[in-house]
Motif scaffolding. Structure first.
Motif, short mmCIF file in Angstrom:
data_model
loop_
_atom_site.label_atom_id
_atom_site.label_comp_id
_atom_site.label_asym_id
_atom_site.label_seq_id
_atom_site.Cartn_x
_atom_site.Cartn_y
_atom_site.Cartn_z
N ALA A 136 27.56 42.36 53.66
CA ALA A 136 28.64 43.30 53.89
C ALA A 136 28.22 44.45 54.81
N LEU A 137 26.95 44.53 55.12
CA LEU A 137 26.45 45.66 55.92
C LEU A 137 25.65 45.18 57.12
N ALA A 152 15.43 46.64 55.08
CA ALA A 152 14.57 47.75 54.64
C ALA A 152 15.37 49.04 54.45
N ASP A 153 16.34 49.26 55.34
CA ASP A 153 17.18 50.47 55.23
C ASP A 153 18.01 50.40 53.95
N ILE A 154 18.56 49.24 53.72
CA ILE A 154 19.40 49.08 52.52
C ILE A 154 18.55 49.38 51.28
N LEU A 155 17.39 48.74 51.23
CA LEU A 155 16.51 48.93 50.06
C LEU A 155 16.16 50.39 49.85
N ALA A 204 35.52 57.54 56.73
CA ALA A 204 35.26 58.27 55.49
C ALA A 204 34.41 57.42 54.55
N PRO A 205 33.40 58.05 53.91
CA PRO A 205 32.52 57.29 53.01
C PRO A 205 33.29 56.54 51.92
N GLN A 206 34.31 57.17 51.37
CA GLN A 206 35.09 56.52 50.30
C GLN A 206 35.68 55.20 50.78
N MET A 207 36.18 55.23 52.01
CA MET A 207 36.79 54.02 52.55
C MET A 207 35.76 52.92 52.72
N ILE A 208 34.61 53.32 53.22
CA ILE A 208 33.55 52.32 53.43
C ILE A 208 33.16 51.69 52.10
N ASP A 213 20.31 42.16 48.37
CA ASP A 213 20.76 40.84 48.83
C ASP A 213 22.28 40.74 48.80
N ALA A 214 22.88 41.31 47.75
CA ALA A 214 24.33 41.25 47.63
C ALA A 214 24.99 42.13 48.70
#
Ligand code: ARG
Length: 562
Positions: free
Chosen positions: A14-15, A21-24, A52-56, A9-10
């Protein structure tokens, strides 16, 4: 409270690129608590966004509302969530204490019946370690399924029919005596059987005679039947003694012989559907389209076979229990048999064949060698249990010489150790049996888990067994954190064990919880008067409840003192 959902939920605002379902599905448990309590990896997102993943991870943290968490931080490519420990502890401890032994119960099975074919030893032979595995795995699965609202039916499909009885009767008539059998049925019947297999190598005519005797038995010959009945009842008496020691009960002892008058119908159905073919005088069902060998239904002399009896048993179970699933806990060397069984049932037009599950398991070896009745290389279960109890006795004498009911406790520890050892190994793994290893009080053993439970009980006794309120146990001590989180994982662990038909999931969980608790206990003074005393005691109580329940699901007792 569902913490995973809270994290999802949090994350969701932001996404916007991802579905809930994907997040979970991506949220995972970090390796250590230092990395937080739950984490979200950003690799997939990085691919979609070409960033870059770190940035995300950093961007996501900026956008998250952190009110419900102690903190949310980006660590490399991960977004890591730290829970508010005090709230989390109050929540989980309240759940365990309120529900007590029912913590982790779930309404998933809708009371659907599940026959479990388990143990199923062969008459006139001792129960082997392989049958022990089937017995304890089956029993544990029954406990696990009951906890999530299925209705298991424990069936002992005794091996009380088949050509081996022809051999046994032949052997008995050659070398046996009534007095000998009466004095020690299983061992003497086994002796005749082993001798038969030594001597028939040079005397093939013995095999013909054995076939004749089995044929007579199937035709209802009086002498053959009387001997068979006698062998059966003597053997069953011996088996029941062992089941009593293991504290395992069955709902049915209908063995192979029960299906004698039920096979004709099976053969009729097979014939009416044109499924039976002759092959070298025998009647078979062709299973080439399943990539399986033909199933042999009737021998050339008309004698029926193991699979014919299993077909009749499967149909009988469907009619009797209208099962939602039908389980067979049988060694993996019979995998082909159960594939054939399902395939023939499917050919017969029974769609419920899909609900039949063979639950295979690996071999128990001794010094790396396979055990087998024919070679006479067997480990006698009764003896194993005696030795285990004796070893447990020794250790209790050293550790706690003044313990009351030492015999009862040694029984629970020794027998529990054997059962636990069997179940902590993943089903399909083969393992070597070494009694000293099994009954150790340290290491990943049953006694180790029992000891952690007894230690928790002893702390509660020292505290005067306080009546702990159900809720309000805010425990902020970081040392308690691993234990608290493990407690919260018990319900999901039970479901996983049941989905995978894998009691080892529970056994491993119990070891983890016992370890975490021992560490906590080693680092923390529990019985000091301060604000969190009751919360610590609530934790101790919760650990005791969950360890005891985990052991119960495995069929292992949890003495309060040892
Ligand atoms: N009696 C058999 C054996 O010891 C196991 C029977 C398993 N159950 C079954 N329905 N086939 O190998």
């Amino acid at each position: 409270m569902d913490y995973k959902q809270q994290v999802a939920d949090a994350l969701a605002p932001a996404l916007p690129e991802l579905e809930m379902a994907d997040i979970l599905a991506k949220i995972e448990q970090p390796k250590t608590s230092k990395q937080g309590d739950l984490a979200f990896p950003t690799f997939t997102l990085a691919k979609i966004m070409h960033k870059a993943p770190q940035m995300i991870a950093g961007d996501v943290v900026e956008k998250i509302d952190q009110t419900n968490f102690e903190k949310v931080v980006a660590m490399g490519p991960y977004v890591n969530f730290f829970f508010k420990k005090a709230d989390f502890s109050a929540d989980i401890l309240a759940q365990v204490i309120t529900n007590d032994a029912h913590f982790g119960d779930a309404k998933l099975g809708n009371a659907g019946q599940v026959p479990i074919d388990m143990s199923s030893p062969n008459i006139a032979k001792p129960i082997s370690m392989g049958h022990l595995r089937s017995t304890v795995i089956g029993n544990s699965l029954a406990n696990i399924l009951t906890k999530i609202d299925y209705k298991p039916v424990k069936i002992n499909h005794l091996g009380d029919w088949g050509t081996q009885f022809g051999k046994l009767i032949t052997a008995y008539k050659m070398w046996g005596s009534e007095a000998e059998v009466k004095a020690d049925p299983i061992n003497n019947l086994l002796k005749y059987y082993v001798r038969f297999h030594k001597e028939d190598v040079d005397h093939p005519e013995m095999d013909d005679e054995a076939r004749d005797w089995f044929k007579k038995l199937e035709d209802g010959d009086e002498e053959a039947l009387a001997l068979w009945k006698w062998f059966r009842s003597e053997s069953l008496k011996a088996f029941k003694k062992i089941y009593k020691r293991l504290d395992i009960e069955f709902d049915s002892f209908k063995g192979e012989a029960f299906y004698n008058d039920k096979m004709a119908e099976i053969v009729d159905i097979l014939e009416s559907k044109n499924l039976l073919h002759e092959s070298q005088g025998a009647e078979v069902v062709d299973l080439s389209k399943y990539d399986l060998n033909p199933a042999l239904i009737k021998k050339s002399d008309g004698a029926t076979l193991y699979i014919t009896r299993d077909l009749a048993a499967a149909v009988y179970r469907k009619r009797t229990y209208d099962f939602v699933q039908s389980l067979y806990v049988v060694g993996n060397e019979q995998t082909n048999h159960f594939k054939q069984l399902k395939a023939v049932l499917t050919e017969m037009g029974f769609d419920w064949a899909d609900e039949i599950h063979h639950i295979p398991f690996g071999l128990i070896t001794s010094n790396g060698k396979k055990l087998s009745t024919r070679s006479g290389r067997v480990i006698l279960l009764d003896k194993v249990l005696d030795d285990a109890v004796a070893l447990a006795h020794q250790q209790i004498d050293q550790k706690n010489p003044d313990l009351a009911n030492k015999d009862t406790v040694a029984d629970a520890v020794g027998i529990g150790a054997v059962v636990f050892h069997d179940l902590k190994n993943e089903r399909m793994n083969s393992f070597d049996f070494n009694l000293e290893e099994v009954v150790r009080f340290e290491g990943e053993t049953g006694p180790y888990v029992q000891y952690a439970h007894a230690r928790a009980e002893s702390i509660l006794r020292k505290a005067g067994n306080p009546d702990l309120a159900a809720d309000g146990h805010q425990l902020s001590d970081p040392a308690a954190w691993d234990t608290l989180k493990l407690l919260s994982e018990f319900p999901a662990t039970i479901v996983r064990a049941s989905d995978e038909y894998e009691p080892s999931v529970i056994a491993k969980y119990a070891i983890h919880l016992a370890k975490a608790f021992n560490k906590y206990y080693g680092n923390t003074k529990i019985l000091v008067e301060d604000d969190e005393l009751n919360a610590r005691l609530a934790l101790v109580k919760s650990v005791s409840i969950v360890l005891k329940e985990a052991l119960r699901l495995l069929g292992v007792k949890a003495p309060d003192e040892m």
